[in-house]
Scaffold this motif. Sequence first.
Motif, mmCIF file in Angstrom:
data_model
loop_
_atom_site.group_PDB
_atom_site.id
_atom_site.type_symbol
_atom_site.label_atom_id
_atom_site.label_comp_id
_atom_site.label_asym_id
_atom_site.label_seq_id
_atom_site.Cartn_x
_atom_site.Cartn_y
_atom_site.Cartn_z
ATOM 1 N N VAL A 1 3.816 -1.867 11.818
ATOM 2 C CA VAL A 1 2.485 -1.268 11.887
ATOM 3 C C VAL A 1 1.428 -2.339 11.699
ATOM 4 O O VAL A 1 1.707 -3.433 11.198
ATOM 5 N N GLU A 2 0.207 -2.016 12.106
ATOM 6 C CA GLU A 2 -0.926 -2.895 11.868
ATOM 7 C C GLU A 2 -2.099 -2.045 11.413
ATOM 8 O O GLU A 2 -2.202 -0.871 11.762
ATOM 9 N N GLN A 3 -2.974 -2.634 10.633
ATOM 10 C CA GLN A 3 -4.130 -1.912 10.129
ATOM 11 C C GLN A 3 -5.231 -1.939 11.184
ATOM 12 O O GLN A 3 -5.544 -2.991 11.744
ATOM 13 N N LYS A 4 -5.808 -0.763 11.445
ATOM 14 C CA LYS A 4 -6.898 -0.626 12.407
ATOM 15 C C LYS A 4 -8.060 0.089 11.735
ATOM 16 O O LYS A 4 -7.868 0.994 10.930
ATOM 17 N N GLU A 5 -9.267 -0.316 12.079
ATOM 18 C CA GLU A 5 -10.457 0.374 11.581
ATOM 19 C C GLU A 5 -10.686 1.608 12.444
ATOM 20 O O GLU A 5 -10.641 1.533 13.676
ATOM 21 N N ILE A 6 -10.932 2.742 11.789
ATOM 22 C CA ILE A 6 -11.181 3.991 12.497
ATOM 23 C C ILE A 6 -12.527 4.533 12.041
ATOM 24 O O ILE A 6 -12.791 4.652 10.840
ATOM 25 N N VAL A 7 -13.372 4.881 12.985
ATOM 26 C CA VAL A 7 -14.681 5.451 12.679
ATOM 27 C C VAL A 7 -14.560 6.965 12.730
ATOM 28 O O VAL A 7 -14.042 7.528 13.693
ATOM 29 N N VAL A 8 -15.055 7.618 11.684
ATOM 30 C CA VAL A 8 -14.980 9.077 11.601
ATOM 31 C C VAL A 8 -16.402 9.640 11.549
ATOM 32 O O VAL A 8 -17.239 9.155 10.780
ATOM 33 N N LYS A 9 -16.665 10.642 12.372
ATOM 34 C CA LYS A 9 -17.962 11.316 12.326
ATOM 35 C C LYS A 9 -17.797 12.637 11.574
ATOM 36 O O LYS A 9 -16.812 13.343 11.762
ATOM 37 N N SER B 1 4.456 7.653 1.767
ATOM 38 C CA SER B 1 4.670 6.596 2.745
ATOM 39 C C SER B 1 4.098 5.328 2.149
ATOM 40 O O SER B 1 3.176 5.378 1.326
ATOM 41 N N GLY B 2 4.642 4.214 2.561
ATOM 42 C CA GLY B 2 4.147 2.946 2.060
ATOM 43 C C GLY B 2 4.188 1.887 3.142
ATOM 44 O O GLY B 2 4.933 1.998 4.117
ATOM 45 N N ILE B 3 3.355 0.897 2.962
ATOM 46 C CA ILE B 3 3.336 -0.251 3.863
ATOM 47 C C ILE B 3 3.979 -1.410 3.115
ATOM 48 O O ILE B 3 3.587 -1.734 1.986
ATOM 49 N N ILE B 4 4.985 -2.001 3.746
ATOM 50 C CA ILE B 4 5.653 -3.146 3.152
ATOM 51 C C ILE B 4 5.394 -4.375 4.018
ATOM 52 O O ILE B 4 5.152 -4.266 5.213
ATOM 53 N N GLN B 5 5.416 -5.514 3.379
ATOM 54 C CA GLN B 5 5.198 -6.769 4.096
ATOM 55 C C GLN B 5 6.448 -7.627 3.952
ATOM 56 O O GLN B 5 7.009 -7.747 2.864
ATOM 57 N N SER B 6 6.877 -8.209 5.065
ATOM 58 C CA SER B 6 8.060 -9.062 5.066
ATOM 59 C C SER B 6 7.655 -10.502 4.757
ATOM 60 O O SER B 6 6.467 -10.834 4.706
ATOM 61 N N GLU B 7 8.638 -11.341 4.590
ATOM 62 C CA GLU B 7 8.386 -12.751 4.292
ATOM 63 C C GLU B 7 7.614 -13.450 5.406
ATOM 64 O O GLU B 7 6.911 -14.417 5.169
ATOM 65 N N ASP B 8 7.748 -12.943 6.651
ATOM 66 C CA ASP B 8 7.031 -13.540 7.780
ATOM 67 C C ASP B 8 5.699 -12.834 8.064
ATOM 68 O O ASP B 8 5.149 -12.923 9.152
ATOM 69 N N ASN B 9 5.181 -12.096 7.050
ATOM 70 C CA ASN B 9 3.876 -11.422 7.088
ATOM 71 C C ASN B 9 3.760 -10.313 8.125
ATOM 72 O O ASN B 9 2.661 -9.984 8.559
ATOM 73 N N LYS B 10 4.876 -9.687 8.491
ATOM 74 C CA LYS B 10 4.828 -8.504 9.341
ATOM 75 C C LYS B 10 4.819 -7.283 8.433
ATOM 76 O O LYS B 10 5.401 -7.294 7.344
ATOM 77 N N ASN B 11 4.138 -6.219 8.877
ATOM 78 C CA ASN B 11 4.005 -5.008 8.075
ATOM 79 C C ASN B 11 4.802 -3.869 8.700
ATOM 80 O O ASN B 11 4.796 -3.693 9.923
ATOM 81 N N TYR B 12 5.449 -3.076 7.836
ATOM 82 C CA TYR B 12 6.281 -1.957 8.275
ATOM 83 C C TYR B 12 5.980 -0.746 7.393
ATOM 84 O O TYR B 12 5.567 -0.892 6.247
ATOM 85 N N ASP C 1 0.861 -1.180 0.000
ATOM 86 C CA ASP C 1 0.000 0.000 0.000
ATOM 87 C C ASP C 1 0.897 1.229 0.000
ATOM 88 O O ASP C 1 2.023 1.190 0.506
ATOM 89 N N GLU C 2 0.432 2.300 -0.609
ATOM 90 C CA GLU C 2 1.175 3.562 -0.569
ATOM 91 C C GLU C 2 0.205 4.720 -0.587
ATOM 92 O O GLU C 2 -0.918 4.600 -1.079
ATOM 93 N N PHE C 3 0.633 5.838 -0.005
ATOM 94 C CA PHE C 3 -0.212 7.014 0.039
ATOM 95 C C PHE C 3 0.644 8.267 0.092
ATOM 96 O O PHE C 3 1.822 8.217 0.462
ATOM 97 N N ILE C 4 0.053 9.389 -0.288
ATOM 98 C CA ILE C 4 0.748 10.675 -0.325
ATOM 99 C C ILE C 4 0.647 11.332 1.046
ATOM 100 O O ILE C 4 -0.444 11.473 1.593
ATOM 101 N N ASP C 5 1.805 11.734 1.582
ATOM 102 C CA ASP C 5 1.857 12.447 2.864
ATOM 103 C C ASP C 5 1.821 13.954 2.677
ATOM 104 O O ASP C 5 1.420 14.691 3.567
ATOM 105 N N GLY C 6 2.300 14.418 1.550
ATOM 106 C CA GLY C 6 2.358 15.854 1.299
ATOM 107 C C GLY C 6 3.043 16.111 -0.025
ATOM 108 O O GLY C 6 3.535 15.187 -0.684
ATOM 109 N N THR C 7 3.070 17.382 -0.394
ATOM 110 C CA THR C 7 3.725 17.743 -1.648
ATOM 111 C C THR C 7 4.596 18.964 -1.422
ATOM 112 O O THR C 7 4.347 19.773 -0.531
ATOM 113 N N GLY C 8 5.614 19.055 -2.221
ATOM 114 C CA GLY C 8 6.483 20.218 -2.248
ATOM 115 C C GLY C 8 6.585 20.689 -3.681
ATOM 116 O O GLY C 8 5.946 20.138 -4.575
#
Length: 88
Positions: A74-82, A39-50, A25-32
């Motif tokens: 890191v781990e993915q968490k569900e966040i509720v936004v109002k 930033s991006g989420i990478i997965q290792s061979e042992d299924n850990k995410n960084y 996964d990848e996403f934009i943090d900002g622009t110049g």
Amino acid sequence: MSIRLTEEEVKDIVYEDSEKYFLIDEFIDGTGRWHVHKSGIIQSEDNKNYMIHWSEAATEMQENEFWSQTAIEVEQKEIVVKEWKPVK
């Protein structure tokens, strides 16, 4: 937990040349003016995410930028936004 990555390892991950880590996964943090900071989420061979960070060139005159870094687990968490919406 964290892992230490060299500039070359980060570059290989982003360009999908790594056999040890995979960008999931990848996403934009900002622009110049000259770069898009990502930033991006990478997965290792042992299924850990960084999380890793790099900058992509915003024009053809710049180069992508990668640097050595400590990637934290890191781990993915569900966040509720109002939000406030107009009454219909």
